[in-house]
Design an enzyme around this catalytic site. Structure first.
Site, mmCIF file in Angstrom:
data_model
loop_
_atom_site.group_PDB
_atom_site.id
_atom_site.type_symbol
_atom_site.label_atom_id
_atom_site.label_comp_id
_atom_site.label_asym_id
_atom_site.label_seq_id
_atom_site.Cartn_x
_atom_site.Cartn_y
_atom_site.Cartn_z
ATOM 1 N N ASP A 155 -6.866 -1.370 -4.507
ATOM 2 C CA ASP A 155 -7.964 -1.116 -3.562
ATOM 3 C C ASP A 155 -8.961 -0.131 -4.158
ATOM 4 O OD1 ASP A 155 -6.597 -2.737 -1.741
ATOM 5 O OD2 ASP A 155 -5.608 -1.027 -0.773
ATOM 6 N N ASP A 209 0.865 -1.180 0.000
ATOM 7 C CA ASP A 209 0.000 0.000 0.000
ATOM 8 C C ASP A 209 0.897 1.223 0.000
ATOM 9 O OD1 ASP A 209 -2.435 -1.419 0.133
ATOM 10 O OD2 ASP A 209 -2.266 -1.622 2.298
#
Length: 145
Positions: A124, A110
């Site tokens: 995401d 991330d």
């Protein structure tokens, strides 16, 4: 078959963005202003964000989802619309990319830090927007005008 193309594009873009971030970004690239987003690479090793206990189970769930979606796209007229297919493809491509991270790196990478939301990645974003677009299309199909 638009959804397969969309899934491939999302998968490729997300994996490339993660490679670039891992190679080039230091810890906390971007503005120091509290309101500005920044690039902050993190490794999220919680499989399925704590929902599943093993890589194997995650892979099985993804394959079952893929097969189920293929059947639904074939059977439901609402899912044959290009908007729905793009949404399905984006969500599946994002899920596949995060699964690929778990398989290859042992964790999901991330890197988008908005500072007011948990750090996330392009996969995401594709999952959320793709799922939303698909649900919107389904709602438009079943809601009388």
């Amino acid at each position: 078959m638009i959804w397969l193309l969309a899934a491939g594009v999302v998968l490729a873009l997300d994996q490339q963005s993660k490679r670039l971030v891992i190679r080039r970004a230091g810890p906390g690239c971007g503005s120091d202003a509290w309101w500005a987003p920044r690039i902050r690479p993190l490794r999220n090793s919680r499989l399925g964000h704590g929902l599943l206990g093993s890589r194997r189970m995650l892979c099985i769930l993804w394959v079952v989802s893929l097969l189920g979606i293929a059947v639904l796209v074939d059977q439901l007229a609402a899912l044959r619309a290009p908007a729905a297919q793009l949404g399905i493809g984006a969500a599946l491509g994002g899920a596949a990319s995060n699964l690929m991270d778990i398989a290859l790196r042992g964790a999901v990478v991330d890197f988008i830090d908005l500072r007011i939301w948990p750090v996330f990645n392009l996969a995401d974003l594709a999952i959320v927007l793709g799922g939303g677009a698909t649900l919107w299309r389904l709602a438009m199909f079943v809601t009388p005008s």
